[in-house]
Design an enzyme around this catalytic site. Structure first.
Site, short mmCIF file in Angstrom:
data_model
loop_
_atom_site.label_atom_id
_atom_site.label_comp_id
_atom_site.label_asym_id
_atom_site.label_seq_id
_atom_site.Cartn_x
_atom_site.Cartn_y
_atom_site.Cartn_z
N ARG A 82 -12.96 -1.72 -2.14
CA ARG A 82 -12.57 -1.46 -0.75
C ARG A 82 -13.67 -0.82 0.08
NH1 ARG A 82 -8.95 1.34 0.96
NH2 ARG A 82 -8.18 -0.18 2.46
N CYS A 108 -25.62 -3.50 -9.46
CA CYS A 108 -26.97 -3.77 -8.99
C CYS A 108 -26.99 -4.23 -7.53
CB CYS A 108 -27.56 -4.84 -9.92
SG CYS A 108 -29.20 -5.31 -9.51
N GLU A 109 -26.39 -3.44 -6.66
CA GLU A 109 -26.42 -3.76 -5.22
C GLU A 109 -26.45 -2.47 -4.43
OE1 GLU A 109 -24.20 -6.80 -3.41
OE2 GLU A 109 -23.91 -7.95 -5.27
N ARG A 137 0.81 -1.22 0.00
CA ARG A 137 0.00 0.00 0.00
C ARG A 137 0.85 1.28 0.00
NH1 ARG A 137 -5.14 -0.20 2.04
NH2 ARG A 137 -4.53 -2.04 3.22
N1 LLP Z 1 3.22 -9.10 3.03
C1 LLP Z 1 2.24 -10.00 3.16
C2 LLP Z 1 2.59 -11.38 3.52
C3 LLP Z 1 0.91 -9.62 2.96
O1 LLP Z 1 -0.04 -10.52 3.10
C4 LLP Z 1 0.60 -8.29 2.62
C5 LLP Z 1 -0.77 -7.86 2.41
C6 LLP Z 1 1.66 -7.37 2.49
C7 LLP Z 1 2.95 -7.82 2.71
C8 LLP Z 1 1.45 -5.94 2.10
O2 LLP Z 1 0.72 -5.22 3.02
P1 LLP Z 1 0.55 -3.63 2.84
O3 LLP Z 1 1.93 -3.01 2.96
O4 LLP Z 1 -0.02 -3.40 1.49
O5 LLP Z 1 -0.36 -3.24 3.91
N2 LLP Z 1 -7.11 -5.79 0.30
C9 LLP Z 1 -6.84 -5.13 1.56
C10 LLP Z 1 -5.42 -5.33 2.01
C11 LLP Z 1 -4.99 -6.76 2.06
C12 LLP Z 1 -3.57 -6.96 2.42
C13 LLP Z 1 -3.14 -8.38 2.19
N3 LLP Z 1 -1.78 -8.65 2.50
C14 LLP Z 1 -7.19 -3.66 1.44
O6 LLP Z 1 -7.68 -3.26 0.40
O7 LLP Z 1 -7.05 -2.90 2.40
#
Ligand code: LLP
Length: 430
Positions: free
Chosen positions: A323, A354-355, A288
């Protein structure tokens, strides 16, 4: 609204870098994802710089799931990033972008037999999530006559202040091996012939706006390293995962800076390794933080309706950005062609799906809107397009990459023919 430095308002219109968003929407059509390559580079430099200021042996593994466009991979590969990969697709993208197999870590709690064979064949390190997986990987490596370097994913049982669906290091999470059982896993690995335990891996969750949980995590991992040394394993890398959050509520969120993040985790890490007399690499897996704010989702107002509240019905919904629907996430929105007009009316910005839950932005004060206006949804670069779908049989939209004054497609829009192409007619319907 507080805008990040790559966004600005020019002649009443929202600009991203040197580009007018309304012109981009006109040129490429809506809905449209637009990504600033310059911003991704800036983010990478800032985060990696904050960490290397404390310790030179840092490796940044881009969490590939955040944004799977090859051009984004290429941008990060050119900066020296490796990748945290979770699937054969992510492996293929990472390698196609020029990342070397040795700079990848194959993660995941449910790897398939072919995932394991792929990791063995390509020489990719694996974060092993269970003893069962360990045995399967050893067998796959044995069959290929190879040895695989591995880490184990530790479940540190740490509570984090984030949405429960994206907290991954809770005692109850599906990920990793509980700290109490981790030593047995390493012992078993030591006894096997085709796996070589050299690392420790952990990831506590995502969109975390406090630094203390990360410092706590590092403390737990240093404890694991101490135990490992006792059984004869000298850790070559400690991977603390990703998770650093960003200020989606730009007015009110207090998000830690990369310097604050590094300032919290690095002293714990450095003290720990000094005490143990080891010098492992420190790996991080940000997703992110590297890509979220680089990207806008541009969407056109189809119609405005006043019922019990006023809706701006736009052409992007949770098919393109799930999200808000999935995690009740907040994304700031700007009326791109009226960016300095006064906010006079409360709108809910709703998509074409449609939700009832298809709401991109709830109850926001915006300038008076009309059909044809362009809404920019901010911070859409992480888990935006990556989690999009074709729900309601809507082809996915295009993605444009911007660098300096250049703009080009990095993914063309899907068409209805593209949707139907893989469908087959069962013989009895012919
Ligand atoms: N490493 C592992 C093992 C992970 O599972 C993840 C994210 C990351 C790194 C990276 O995390 P970040 O730096 O992006 O926070 N779809 C959700 C977020 C799911 C994150 C899954 N794993 C959202 O839209 O907020």
């Amino acid at each position: 609204m507080i805008l990040p430095s790559h966004l600005s308002v020019r002649d009443g219109r929202l600009a991203i870098g040197e580009h007018d968003t309304v012109d981009l929407a006109r040129q490429f059509g809506t809905p449209l994802y637009v990504t600033s390559e310059d911003r991704i580079r800036e983010n990478f430099q800032r985060l990696s710089g904050a960490l290397t200021a404390h310790y030179p042996k840092i490796r940044v593994l881009y969490a590939a799931k955040a944004n799977g466009n090859l051009a984004v991979f290429r941008t990060l590969a050119s900066m020296g990033a490796g990748a945290d990969v979770f699937s054969a697709g992510e492996v293929a993208l990472a390698l196609a972008s020029g990342m070397r197999p040795a700079s990848l870590l194959f993660n995941g709690s449910s790897k398939t037999p072919s995932d394991l064979v792929l990791a063995v064949e390509k020489g990719i390190r694996v974060s092993v999530d269970s003893p069962d997986e360990l045995r399967q990987l050893d067998a796959a490596a044995g069959e290929a006559g190879r040895t695989v370097d591995i880490a184990f994913r530790v479940n540190p049982a740490i509570e984090v202040p984030t949405h429960p669906k994206i907290a991954t290091g809770l005692a109850t999470s599906k990920f990793g091996i509980p700290a109490a059982r981790i030593l047995d896993a390493y012992r078993e690995a030591l006894a096997l012939e085709h796996v070589n335990p050299i690392g420790i891996h952990c990831h506590i969750g995502s969109q975390i706006l406090a630094v203390e949980p990360f410092a706590h995590e590092v403390e737990v991992l240093i404890g694991v390293a101490r135990d490992l040394i006792e059984i004869g394993v000298n850790p070559k890398f400690i991977d603390i995962g990703g998770g650093l959050g960003i200020p989606y509520h730009r007015e009110t969120d207090r998000a830690p800076t990369p310097e604050e993040y590094a300032g919290a985790v690095m002293p714990v890490f450095l003290r720990g390794i000094k005490e143990l007399g080891i010098e492992p690499e420190l790996w991080v897996e940000p997703g992110r933080w590297l890509v979220a704010d680089s990207t806008l989702l541009l969407t056109r107002v189809n119609s405005v309706k006043t019922a019990h509240k006023t809706f701006a019905n736009v052409d992007a919904g949770f098919n393109l950005l799930v999200r808000p629907t999935m995690y009740d996430s907040y994304h700031a929105v700007v009326a791109a062609n009226k960016a300095d007009a006064p906010a006079v009316q409360e709108y809910s910005v709703t998509g074409p799906i449609c939700e009832t839950g298809d709401i991109l932005a709830k109850d926001r004060m915006l300038p008076e809107l009309a059909a044809g206006d362009i809404i920019a949804v901010l911070d859409a670069g992480a888990y935006g397009f990556a989690m999009s779908s074709q729900y309601n049989s809507r082809p996915r939209c295009a993605e444009v990459l911007l660098a300096g004054n250049k703009a080009a497609l990095m993914r063309r829009a899907e068409t209805v023919d593209y949707l139907t192409a893989p469908m087959m007619t069962p013989p009895w319907q012919e």
